[in-house]
Design a protein around this motif. Sequence first.
Motif, PDB file in Angstrom:
ATOM      1  N   GLN A  71      -5.135  32.837  82.746  1.00  0.00           N
ATOM      2  CA  GLN A  71      -4.283  32.988  83.658  1.00  0.00           C
ATOM      3  C   GLN A  71      -4.839  33.199  84.900  1.00  0.00           C
ATOM      4  N   ASP A  72      -6.010  34.149  85.116  1.00  0.00           N
ATOM      5  CA  ASP A  72      -6.711  34.301  86.468  1.00  0.00           C
ATOM      6  C   ASP A  72      -7.099  32.985  86.992  1.00  0.00           C
ATOM      7  N   GLU A  73      -7.649  32.075  86.157  1.00  0.00           N
ATOM      8  CA  GLU A  73      -8.090  30.915  86.993  1.00  0.00           C
ATOM      9  C   GLU A  73      -6.896  30.174  87.357  1.00  0.00           C
ATOM     10  N   ILE A  74      -5.565  30.116  86.690  1.00  0.00           N
ATOM     11  CA  ILE A  74      -4.384  29.375  87.011  1.00  0.00           C
ATOM     12  C   ILE A  74      -3.869  29.926  88.685  1.00  0.00           C
ATOM     13  N   LEU A  75      -3.861  31.479  88.739  1.00  0.00           N
ATOM     14  CA  LEU A  75      -3.312  31.878  89.817  1.00  0.00           C
ATOM     15  C   LEU A  75      -4.442  31.933  90.992  1.00  0.00           C
ATOM     16  N   LYS A  76      -5.792  31.755  90.669  1.00  0.00           N
ATOM     17  CA  LYS A  76      -6.706  31.591  91.748  1.00  0.00           C
ATOM     18  C   LYS A  76      -6.398  30.315  92.157  1.00  0.00           C
ATOM     19  N   THR A  77      -6.040  29.281  91.386  1.00  0.00           N
ATOM     20  CA  THR A  77      -6.058  27.844  92.093  1.00  0.00           C
ATOM     21  C   THR A  77      -4.679  27.618  92.770  1.00  0.00           C
ATOM     22  N   VAL A  78      -3.726  28.321  92.396  1.00  0.00           N
ATOM     23  CA  VAL A  78      -2.425  28.180  93.136  1.00  0.00           C
ATOM     24  C   VAL A  78      -2.646  28.853  94.343  1.00  0.00           C
ATOM     25  N   LYS A  79      -3.384  29.934  94.527  1.00  0.00           N
ATOM     26  CA  LYS A  79      -3.314  30.715  95.768  1.00  0.00           C
ATOM     27  C   LYS A  79      -4.265  29.835  96.499  1.00  0.00           C
ATOM     28  N   GLU A  80      -5.181  28.955  96.141  1.00  0.00           N
ATOM     29  CA  GLU A  80      -5.723  28.073  97.275  1.00  0.00           C
ATOM     30  C   GLU A  80      -5.049  26.792  97.553  1.00  0.00           C
ATOM     31  N   ASN A  81      -3.831  26.726  96.932  1.00  0.00           N
ATOM     32  CA  ASN A  81      -2.925  25.495  97.364  1.00  0.00           C
ATOM     33  C   ASN A  81      -1.501  25.705  97.914  1.00  0.00           C
ATOM     34  N   ILE A  82      -1.112  27.085  97.678  1.00  0.00           N
ATOM     35  CA  ILE A  82       0.297  27.469  97.906  1.00  0.00           C
ATOM     36  C   ILE A  82       0.409  28.516  98.752  1.00  0.00           C
ATOM     37  N   THR A  83       0.671  28.353  99.898  1.00  0.00           N
ATOM     38  CA  THR A  83       0.834  29.572 101.026  1.00  0.00           C
ATOM     39  C   THR A  83       1.928  30.497 101.047  1.00  0.00           C
ATOM     40  N   GLN A  84       3.084  29.885 100.391  1.00  0.00           N
ATOM     41  CA  GLN A  84       4.297  30.813 100.317  1.00  0.00           C
ATOM     42  C   GLN A  84       4.349  31.239  98.711  1.00  0.00           C
ATOM     43  N   ASN A  85       5.415  32.146  98.543  1.00  0.00           N
ATOM     44  CA  ASN A  85       6.097  32.384  97.115  1.00  0.00           C
ATOM     45  C   ASN A  85       6.827  31.461  96.681  1.00  0.00           C
ATOM     46  N   THR A  86       6.420  30.215  96.507  1.00  0.00           N
ATOM     47  CA  THR A  86       7.344  29.104  95.636  1.00  0.00           C
ATOM     48  C   THR A  86       7.034  28.984  94.430  1.00  0.00           C
ATOM     49  N   SER A  87       7.786  27.989  93.814  1.00  0.00           N
ATOM     50  CA  SER A  87       7.364  27.718  92.351  1.00  0.00           C
ATOM     51  C   SER A  87       6.222  26.327  92.395  1.00  0.00           C
ATOM     52  N   SER A  88       5.416  26.540  91.547  1.00  0.00           N
ATOM     53  CA  SER A  88       4.265  25.326  91.394  1.00  0.00           C
ATOM     54  C   SER A  88       4.364  24.922  89.975  1.00  0.00           C
ATOM     55  N   ARG A  89       4.152  23.694  89.912  1.00  0.00           N
ATOM     56  CA  ARG A  89       3.877  22.995  88.775  1.00  0.00           C
ATOM     57  C   ARG A  89       2.065  23.010  88.531  1.00  0.00           C
ATOM     58  N   VAL A  90       1.876  23.723  87.462  1.00  0.00           N
ATOM     59  CA  VAL A  90       0.377  23.716  87.202  1.00  0.00           C
ATOM     60  C   VAL A  90      -0.062  22.774  86.073  1.00  0.00           C
ATOM     61  N   LYS A  91      -0.990  22.083  86.121  1.00  0.00           N
ATOM     62  CA  LYS A  91      -1.626  20.996  84.873  1.00  0.00           C
ATOM     63  C   LYS A  91      -2.920  21.658  84.573  1.00  0.00           C
ATOM     64  N   LEU A  92      -2.994  22.057  83.590  1.00  0.00           N
ATOM     65  CA  LEU A  92      -4.301  22.656  82.863  1.00  0.00           C
ATOM     66  C   LEU A  92      -4.648  21.447  81.886  1.00  0.00           C
ATOM     67  N   THR A  93      -5.805  20.735  81.949  1.00  0.00           N
ATOM     68  CA  THR A  93      -6.067  19.589  81.268  1.00  0.00           C
ATOM     69  C   THR A  93      -7.810  20.064  80.812  1.00  0.00           C
ATOM     70  N   VAL A  94      -7.639  20.057  79.392  1.00  0.00           N
ATOM     71  CA  VAL A  94      -8.774  20.280  78.510  1.00  0.00           C
ATOM     72  C   VAL A  94      -9.438  19.043  77.952  1.00  0.00           C
ATOM     73  N   PHE A  95     -10.796  18.640  78.153  1.00  0.00           N
ATOM     74  CA  PHE A  95     -11.133  17.387  77.546  1.00  0.00           C
ATOM     75  C   PHE A  95     -12.679  17.602  77.144  1.00  0.00           C
ATOM     76  N   ARG A  96     -12.971  16.865  76.101  1.00  0.00           N
ATOM     77  CA  ARG A  96     -14.487  16.951  75.611  1.00  0.00           C
ATOM     78  C   ARG A  96     -15.326  16.521  76.428  1.00  0.00           C
TER      79      ARG A  96
END
Length: 278
Positions: A71-96
């Motif tokens: 959750q912290d990693e997601i919010l950290k990434t959102v903060k780097e991309n979205i400057t205003q309090n708007t809705s964001s689509r986050v894609k978390l991909t895990v691969f071998r």
Amino acid sequence: MVNFNGTIISPKELQISHENRAFKYGDGVFETIKVENNRVIFFEDHYFRLMASMRMLRMKIPMEFTLEFLQDEILKTVKENITQNTSSRVKLTVFRKDGGLYTPKTNEIDYLIDVKPISLEEKDSYTIDLYKDFYNYSGLLSTVKTTNRMVNTLASIFAKENDFDNCILLNERKGVVEVTNGNIFIVKGNTIKTPALTEGCIKGVIRKKIIEIVTKHPDFTIEETTISPFEIQKADEVFITNAIVGITSVTNYRKKTFDNSIAQKLKNSLKVTSLTMS
């Protein structure tokens, strides 16, 4: 900016190897998550689905992969991309990790988080039809959001070519499974039906929430069952669910036009649930 294994970098800096297993074999899973006003919506459900998927695919879950960490990693990434309090689509991909042929060199994983702002258009009409060229095969593996989404891709192309907003995917028994980007529900009288997981549908987070809401509702009953395409034409309402839009009412299927009153009630209940649980 994207988050690769905990490091924020620009997309140009991201080096994906020619040995990347998500690219070569579809050897990965993902979660599409909505973040609204710095709240990760229904993240507990996303997290436990991700953990279950990784276990099923024999991926080694890192010790640091706690709910709070991701959750912290997601919010950290959102903060780097979205400057205003708007809705964001986050894609978390895990691969071998890279290496191997069908048999991987390791079961250890890499992860990637990318973020896009959400711009949702409210449409007056929403038309769907069947996609019959290829099938989504029933079975437990089909319930996992792997990075191999070829049937969904081809059905989306078919929908675009034929001016549909979406397409219904079928399984090898010609039963309704889902749509290209979400789960499907049909309403007939006081009964709300959705394909059972044994039909091959994704174990959707919003699907789960709607089932919980309807189960507690005194006026409706919920059935997870086999659904024939013929039942769609006889339905009073049809709606689609996914993590980004929540609920989308279908207005047209072939010559049938649908109401949306129950979907609207469920949409309000879902909004209340998201506020109390996030």
